[in-house]
Design an enzyme around this catalytic site. Sequence first.
Site, PDB file in Angstrom:
ATOM      1  N   ARG A   1       1.626  -9.657   1.276  1.00 40.57           N
ATOM      2  CA  ARG A   1       1.159  -9.007   0.022  1.00 40.57           C
ATOM      3  C   ARG A   1       0.412 -10.028  -0.822  1.00 40.57           C
ATOM      4  O   ARG A   1       1.002 -10.777  -1.607  1.00 40.57           O
ATOM      5  CB  ARG A   1       2.337  -8.440  -0.758  1.00 40.57           C
ATOM      6  CG  ARG A   1       1.938  -7.759  -2.060  1.00 40.57           C
ATOM      7  CD  ARG A   1       1.189  -6.485  -1.863  1.00 40.57           C
ATOM      8  NE  ARG A   1       1.958  -5.547  -1.055  1.00 40.57           N
ATOM      9  CZ  ARG A   1       1.417  -4.538  -0.395  1.00 40.57           C
ATOM     10  NH1 ARG A   1       0.108  -4.354  -0.431  1.00 40.57           N
ATOM     11  NH2 ARG A   1       2.158  -3.720   0.330  1.00 40.57           N
TER      12      ARG A   1
ATOM     13  N   HIS B   1      -9.551  -7.938   2.510  1.00 37.96           N
ATOM     14  CA  HIS B   1      -8.813  -7.239   1.449  1.00 37.96           C
ATOM     15  C   HIS B   1      -8.327  -8.218   0.357  1.00 37.96           C
ATOM     16  O   HIS B   1      -7.130  -8.402   0.170  1.00 37.96           O
ATOM     17  CB  HIS B   1      -7.617  -6.550   2.124  1.00 37.96           C
ATOM     18  CG  HIS B   1      -6.906  -5.516   1.324  1.00 37.96           C
ATOM     19  ND1 HIS B   1      -6.251  -5.795   0.148  1.00 37.96           N
ATOM     20  CD2 HIS B   1      -6.713  -4.194   1.540  1.00 37.96           C
ATOM     21  CE1 HIS B   1      -5.686  -4.686  -0.314  1.00 37.96           C
ATOM     22  NE2 HIS B   1      -5.956  -3.705   0.498  1.00 37.96           N
TER      23      HIS B   1
ATOM     24  N   GLU C   1     -12.622  -5.672  -2.301  1.00 41.41           N
ATOM     25  CA  GLU C   1     -12.661  -5.871  -0.853  1.00 41.41           C
ATOM     26  C   GLU C   1     -14.052  -5.614  -0.277  1.00 41.41           C
ATOM     27  O   GLU C   1     -14.622  -4.533  -0.484  1.00 41.41           O
ATOM     28  CB  GLU C   1     -11.663  -4.917  -0.204  1.00 41.41           C
ATOM     29  CG  GLU C   1     -10.260  -5.009  -0.796  1.00 41.41           C
ATOM     30  CD  GLU C   1      -9.429  -3.778  -0.538  1.00 41.41           C
ATOM     31  OE1 GLU C   1      -9.595  -3.185   0.558  1.00 41.41           O
ATOM     32  OE2 GLU C   1      -8.636  -3.403  -1.406  1.00 41.41           O
TER      33      GLU C   1
ATOM     34  N   ARG D   1      -4.211  -8.315  11.051  1.00 42.95           N
ATOM     35  CA  ARG D   1      -3.417  -9.029  10.035  1.00 42.95           C
ATOM     36  C   ARG D   1      -1.968  -9.233  10.449  1.00 42.95           C
ATOM     37  O   ARG D   1      -1.206  -9.874   9.723  1.00 42.95           O
ATOM     38  CB  ARG D   1      -3.501  -8.309   8.691  1.00 42.95           C
ATOM     39  CG  ARG D   1      -2.827  -6.937   8.653  1.00 42.95           C
ATOM     40  CD  ARG D   1      -2.912  -6.335   7.240  1.00 42.95           C
ATOM     41  NE  ARG D   1      -2.137  -5.089   7.164  1.00 42.95           N
ATOM     42  CZ  ARG D   1      -1.871  -4.442   6.035  1.00 42.95           C
ATOM     43  NH1 ARG D   1      -2.322  -4.914   4.885  1.00 42.95           N
ATOM     44  NH2 ARG D   1      -1.158  -3.329   6.041  1.00 42.95           N
TER      45      ARG D   1
ATOM     46  N   ASP E   1      -8.123   3.358  -6.877  1.00 36.29           N
ATOM     47  CA  ASP E   1      -8.221   3.088  -5.439  1.00 36.29           C
ATOM     48  C   ASP E   1      -9.504   3.746  -4.963  1.00 36.29           C
ATOM     49  O   ASP E   1      -9.526   4.922  -4.612  1.00 36.29           O
ATOM     50  CB  ASP E   1      -7.012   3.683  -4.704  1.00 36.29           C
ATOM     51  CG  ASP E   1      -6.874   3.104  -3.297  1.00 36.29           C
ATOM     52  OD1 ASP E   1      -5.802   3.314  -2.684  1.00 36.29           O
ATOM     53  OD2 ASP E   1      -7.818   2.445  -2.833  1.00 36.29           O
TER      54      ASP E   1
END
Length: 284
Positions: A59, A154, A258, A85, A200
């Site tokens: 995170r 990201h 991002e 990732r 978002d």
Amino acid sequence: CVTLENASDYPVYVIRHPKVTGKVAVNGAHVMEWQPTSQAHPVLYLSPDAVLERGKAIRGGIPICWPWFGGHPADSTKPMHGIARILDWELLRVDVKDTHVAMLFQLKSTEASRAHWPYDFTCHLGISLGEKLEVSLMTQNTGRESFVITEALHTYLSVGDISKTVVRGLTGAKFVDTVGGQHTPHDGEEAPVTFDREVDRQYVSTGGVVIEDPAWGRKLIVDKLGSGTTVVWNPWIEKSKRLGDLPDEAFHGFLCVEAANANESAVRISPGAEHVIVTTVSVG
Ligand code: TA6
């Protein structure tokens, strides 16, 4: 200058250079930390509750979302934001210069990756850590059939106060609002992006953005290449409460900007061809 530390079976390359400090985890070739020594405030955001376990996403920092962004297009049981990732990458080279440290990581297709995504590939992640951060993700199709990817670098960025932060550079750009699992297209807006709730948004944009952070009296500049989508995300309070690896109040101090290719910017790569996406972060 670059040392490999492996506490509790979680190898991390630690960079200590006169101009910059940083950390890159083998898991996900994940830039966990990047801090120009000239900066009093942190630039990348890393959750204090981040889970450092192989096979899990971190995170914060710069998760590599690849070969799909978001949920898998056809199978919701597959990992969110793809496999890059959560797999270990191999460090191919380190170059230490007066102004920066450059690192090159590699991820090649394996039986493990093919279980999630049935194609042959070689990925390289180039990272340059200095006064400016540059991350470039190269995808090469080493198989005999074309494939399509969506992707995102990201990037989590630290700000003094999200409610005073303004993102400029996306004026007029169409976007898809994905808050609450919707996928609602919008025409461009004249106003810059501000934050008083969860945001978002997947913008159709090839250009960079400037993040104005009046609370800390600075600007962050995010530029990009090879990217048709810019994603802007802040979870706000309700989503923060649902994320176990993020303190409930942490949303006040970060946002994600991002460099991505999603939706209509998905990338088809023919056998033998390569595609590169690059993001840079600098402090103004
Ligand atoms: O980039 C924004 C986003 O897709 C949000 O919807 C949110 O899910 C975020 O990524 C984090 O995803 P993660 O799987 O890392 O928790």
